[in-house]
Design a protein around this motif. Structure first.
Motif, PDB file in Angstrom:
ATOM      1  N   UNK A 166       3.442  -9.076 -10.806  1.00 56.92           N
ATOM      2  CA  UNK A 166       2.265  -8.620 -10.070  1.00 56.92           C
ATOM      3  C   UNK A 166       2.532  -8.707  -8.571  1.00 56.92           C
ATOM      4  N   UNK A 167       2.288  -7.594  -7.868  1.00 58.84           N
ATOM      5  CA  UNK A 167       2.511  -7.554  -6.425  1.00 58.84           C
ATOM      6  C   UNK A 167       1.233  -7.151  -5.715  1.00 58.84           C
ATOM      7  N   UNK A 168       1.148  -7.535  -4.451  1.00 58.18           N
ATOM      8  CA  UNK A 168      -0.048  -7.278  -3.647  1.00 58.18           C
ATOM      9  C   UNK A 168      -0.134  -5.806  -3.254  1.00 58.18           C
ATOM     10  N   UNK A 169      -1.306  -5.233  -3.385  1.00 60.28           N
ATOM     11  CA  UNK A 169      -1.541  -3.847  -2.983  1.00 60.28           C
ATOM     12  C   UNK A 169      -3.021  -3.562  -2.916  1.00 60.28           C
ATOM     13  N   UNK A 170      -3.374  -2.424  -2.327  1.00 60.99           N
ATOM     14  CA  UNK A 170      -4.787  -2.070  -2.193  1.00 60.99           C
ATOM     15  C   UNK A 170      -5.297  -1.300  -3.406  1.00 60.99           C
ATOM     16  N   UNK A 171      -4.400  -0.928  -4.317  1.00 56.12           N
ATOM     17  CA  UNK A 171      -4.782  -0.236  -5.540  1.00 56.12           C
ATOM     18  C   UNK A 171      -4.256  -1.007  -6.740  1.00 56.12           C
ATOM     19  N   UNK A 172      -4.898  -0.786  -7.880  1.00 55.78           N
ATOM     20  CA  UNK A 172      -4.415  -1.383  -9.124  1.00 55.78           C
ATOM     21  C   UNK A 172      -3.707  -0.290  -9.924  1.00 55.78           C
ATOM     22  N   UNK A 173      -2.386  -0.404 -10.039  1.00 57.55           N
ATOM     23  CA  UNK A 173      -1.617   0.654 -10.693  1.00 57.55           C
ATOM     24  C   UNK A 173      -0.267   0.118 -11.158  1.00 57.55           C
ATOM     25  N   UNK A 174       0.269   0.759 -12.188  1.00 61.64           N
ATOM     26  CA  UNK A 174       1.615   0.456 -12.673  1.00 61.64           C
ATOM     27  C   UNK A 174       2.588   1.241 -11.813  1.00 61.64           C
ATOM     28  N   UNK A 175       3.499   0.549 -11.110  1.00 61.88           N
ATOM     29  CA  UNK A 175       4.351   1.185 -10.116  1.00 61.88           C
ATOM     30  C   UNK A 175       5.747   1.534 -10.616  1.00 61.88           C
ATOM     31  N   UNK A 176       6.326   0.692 -11.434  1.00 69.42           N
ATOM     32  CA  UNK A 176       7.691   0.979 -11.899  1.00 69.42           C
ATOM     33  C   UNK A 176       7.963   0.283 -13.223  1.00 69.42           C
ATOM     34  N   UNK A 177       8.913   0.859 -13.975  1.00 75.87           N
ATOM     35  CA  UNK A 177       9.347   0.288 -15.252  1.00 75.87           C
ATOM     36  C   UNK A 177      10.873   0.384 -15.312  1.00 75.87           C
ATOM     37  N   UNK A 178      11.515  -0.719 -15.651  1.00 75.67           N
ATOM     38  CA  UNK A 178      12.970  -0.737 -15.787  1.00 75.67           C
ATOM     39  C   UNK A 178      13.351  -1.431 -17.088  1.00 75.67           C
ATOM     40  N   UNK A 179      14.541  -1.111 -17.553  1.00 73.76           N
ATOM     41  CA  UNK A 179      15.084  -1.752 -18.755  1.00 73.76           C
ATOM     42  C   UNK A 179      16.471  -2.293 -18.406  1.00 73.76           C
ATOM     43  N   UNK A 180      16.521  -3.450 -17.732  1.00 70.06           N
ATOM     44  CA  UNK A 180      17.808  -3.994 -17.287  1.00 70.06           C
ATOM     45  C   UNK A 180      18.751  -4.328 -18.434  1.00 70.06           C
ATOM     46  N   UNK A 197       8.319  -4.620 -15.495  1.00 73.25           N
ATOM     47  CA  UNK A 197       7.333  -3.743 -14.877  1.00 73.25           C
ATOM     48  C   UNK A 197       6.855  -4.327 -13.554  1.00 73.25           C
ATOM     49  N   UNK A 198       6.587  -3.423 -12.610  1.00 77.85           N
ATOM     50  CA  UNK A 198       5.965  -3.818 -11.341  1.00 77.85           C
ATOM     51  C   UNK A 198       4.530  -3.324 -11.386  1.00 77.85           C
ATOM     52  N   UNK A 199       3.591  -4.260 -11.342  1.00 75.51           N
ATOM     53  CA  UNK A 199       2.169  -3.948 -11.445  1.00 75.51           C
ATOM     54  C   UNK A 199       1.491  -4.372 -10.152  1.00 75.51           C
ATOM     55  N   UNK A 200       0.938  -3.396  -9.448  1.00 74.46           N
ATOM     56  CA  UNK A 200       0.333  -3.676  -8.140  1.00 74.46           C
ATOM     57  C   UNK A 200      -1.186  -3.797  -8.271  1.00 74.46           C
ATOM     58  N   UNK A 201      -1.752  -4.812  -7.612  1.00 73.42           N
ATOM     59  CA  UNK A 201      -3.199  -5.023  -7.670  1.00 73.42           C
ATOM     60  C   UNK A 201      -3.642  -5.932  -6.520  1.00 73.42           C
ATOM     61  N   UNK A 202      -4.840  -5.719  -5.990  1.00 76.55           N
ATOM     62  CA  UNK A 202      -5.318  -6.581  -4.896  1.00 76.55           C
ATOM     63  C   UNK A 202      -5.420  -8.053  -5.291  1.00 76.55           C
ATOM     64  N   UNK A 203      -5.685  -8.351  -6.561  1.00 77.95           N
ATOM     65  CA  UNK A 203      -5.851  -9.750  -6.949  1.00 77.95           C
ATOM     66  C   UNK A 203      -4.540 -10.528  -6.921  1.00 77.95           C
ATOM     67  N   UNK A 204      -3.406  -9.817  -6.716  1.00 75.74           N
ATOM     68  CA  UNK A 204      -2.121 -10.514  -6.579  1.00 75.74           C
ATOM     69  C   UNK A 204      -1.853 -10.924  -5.136  1.00 75.74           C
ATOM     70  N   UNK A 205      -2.705 -10.503  -4.201  1.00 70.46           N
ATOM     71  CA  UNK A 205      -2.513 -10.848  -2.787  1.00 70.46           C
ATOM     72  C   UNK A 205      -2.795 -12.338  -2.578  1.00 70.46           C
ATOM     73  N   UNK A 206      -1.917 -12.993  -1.820  1.00 69.05           N
ATOM     74  CA  UNK A 206      -2.039 -14.425  -1.561  1.00 69.05           C
ATOM     75  C   UNK A 206      -2.138 -14.679  -0.062  1.00 69.05           C
ATOM     76  N   UNK A 207      -3.095 -15.477   0.385  1.00 68.49           N
ATOM     77  CA  UNK A 207      -3.239 -15.768   1.815  1.00 68.49           C
ATOM     78  C   UNK A 207      -1.999 -16.396   2.427  1.00 68.49           C
ATOM     79  N   UNK A 208      -1.191 -17.115   1.626  1.00 59.15           N
ATOM     80  CA  UNK A 208      -0.018 -17.803   2.180  1.00 59.15           C
ATOM     81  C   UNK A 208       0.987 -16.823   2.754  1.00 59.15           C
TER      82      UNK A 208
END
Length: 428
Positions: free
Chosen positions: A386-400, A407-418
């Protein structure tokens, strides 16, 4: 003569200064103050100070040659004023390739390096400022989602209490209907026993009905026709008249052998009552089962970890899609991850498992396990970062690796004040 001495002194001071300072960060300058001797920073050896930066490695840690490539373990410090300072291996000093954006590593080579630190720093500052704006906006959105999460949590708790109260009411109704059905079945059973025992009143009624049927059945064939009824029934209110054909048609004639209406009326009444109670009981049982299923489902949802402030609660019952080449990936937080091909074949990449972030932020990663079996053995699984962003969306998918997805999942609730404490380096 005096002028020559001054020029020589300036040249010597410049040489000494370049030899002492080049390739050293400000925090290490205290070790290189000019004195008669130099102590290797690891404390292993003391050498004359004039051997510092003389292009010969005397210290095992390479600390005596910070500005040359003489020591294999040495490091050269790029000041990079206007951009980010950093270290490079000392082997890259004067190798003809510009590694420091301020070109300080190629001070004695034929490479023509331009100072690009300001342009790089300007781009990075713009990027960092954009990130800070995103972070600020994300934190504001996160606060809204926290408030919505708290309200939603309270709403679901209230819904659960209402369902539990409804279940209690239905249980009381269920017990009442079971008693009433039991009583109806008991009355039906008693009526059947009375009929089988030949109850006097019922037997006389049955005898009368049977007698009328036999009177009308002229040809004794066990059935009645219109002609037979018209022939036998004539007097009505002391006047002789013939019944019409419609009046003579007998439907459900009481006492007719084999006719459903020929059953005892009392028996039919108690039978209908028993069926009515059975139907009502079934309806209440179905309603009670449905409510209990809703309670169970809601309790399972409320038992999940939605964050310290229920900020992730809004993700429940939501799904997010991303198409990558011929596959469409779907992430349903707290439920499952799937992969669907253009041919329509859908594969499970894992079901909700747990939070698996760092000790400082356990809500930075989700793990989905026990997906469909992989041809190599084992089952498919997915790790969602989960990464910080202004939208909630699935950003990328990889199969290492085979059957292991990231998966990279972006959402405002992942934002941290630190994150705001990182800032930009003071030397920028």
């Amino acid at each position: 003569m005096r002028l020559h001495v001054i020029i020589a002194a300036v040249c010597w001071c410049g040489l000494v200064d370049s030899r002492k300072i080049r390739g050293i960060s400000s925090s290490y300058k205290r070790f290189y103050r000019e004195r008669k001797s130099f102590l290797c920073i690891d404390g292993s050896k003391v050498i004359p100070f004039e051997q510092v930066n003389d292009d010969y490695c005397d210290c095992e840690d390479g600390s005596d040659e910070p500005g040359t490539s003489a020591c294999p373990r040495g490091r050269f410090y790029c000041t990079n004023l206007g951009f980010r300072p950093h270290y490079i291996p000392s082997s890259r000093v004067n190798d003809g390739i510009c590694d420091c954006c301020d070109a300080s590593d190629e001070y004695n080579s034929h490479a023509h390096c331009q100072n690009t630190c300001w342009n790089l720093g300007q781009r990075e500052r713009a990027y960092v400022e954009g990130q800070m704006r995103t972070l600020d906006e994300g934190l504001q959105l996160k606060q809204q989602l926290i408030e919505e999460g708290v309200l939603l949590w309270r709403e679901k708790q209230s819904q659960l209490r209402e369902l539990q109260q409804a279940a209690e009411d239905l249980q009381i109704k269920l017990e009442d209907h079971r008693k009433r059905k039991h009583e109806a079945d008991r009355r039906k059973e008693q009526t059947l026993k009375a009929l089988e025992a030949g109850d006097g009143g019922l037997r006389r009624q049955n005898s009368t009905v049977t007698g009328i049927f036999k009177l009308l059945d002229s040809n004794k064939d066990g059935s009645l026709t219109v002609d037979e009824v018209q022939a036998k029934v004539a007097l009505v209110h002391d006047e002789e008249r013939v019944l019409s054909e419609d009046e003579a048609v007998i439907k459900d004639t009481p006492g007719a052998p084999g006719s459903p209406a020929g059953e005892d009326p009392h028996l039919k009444a108690v039978d209908r009552a028993a069926e009515w109670e059975a139907t009502n009981l079934k309806k209440v049982e179905e309603a009670y089962e449905t409510v209990n299923m809703e309670i169970s489902d809601l309790q399972k949802k409320l038992a999940l970890d939605y964050g310290t402030d229920w900020e992730f609660l809004f993700l429940n019952s939501q799904c997010y899609k991303l198409k990558v080449y011929e596959y469409t990936y779907t992430l349903c937080p707290f439920n499952q991850v799937t992969q669907k091909s253009t041919a329509g074949t859908e594969v499970s990449l894992g079901k909700w498992g747990m939070w698996a972030g760092t000790p400082k932020n356990q809500y930075s990663q989700m793990v989905y396990e026990n997906g469909e079996p992989c041809w190599q053995g084992g089952s498919r699984s997915t790790t969602v970062t989960l990464t910080c962003g202004t939208e909630t969306a699935l950003r990328s998918v990889k199969e290492p690796s085979k059957c292991q997805y990231i998966m990279d999942f972006q959402t405002p609730v992942a934002c941290q004040p630190v994150l705001k404490q990182r800032g930009i380096h003071s030397e920028l």
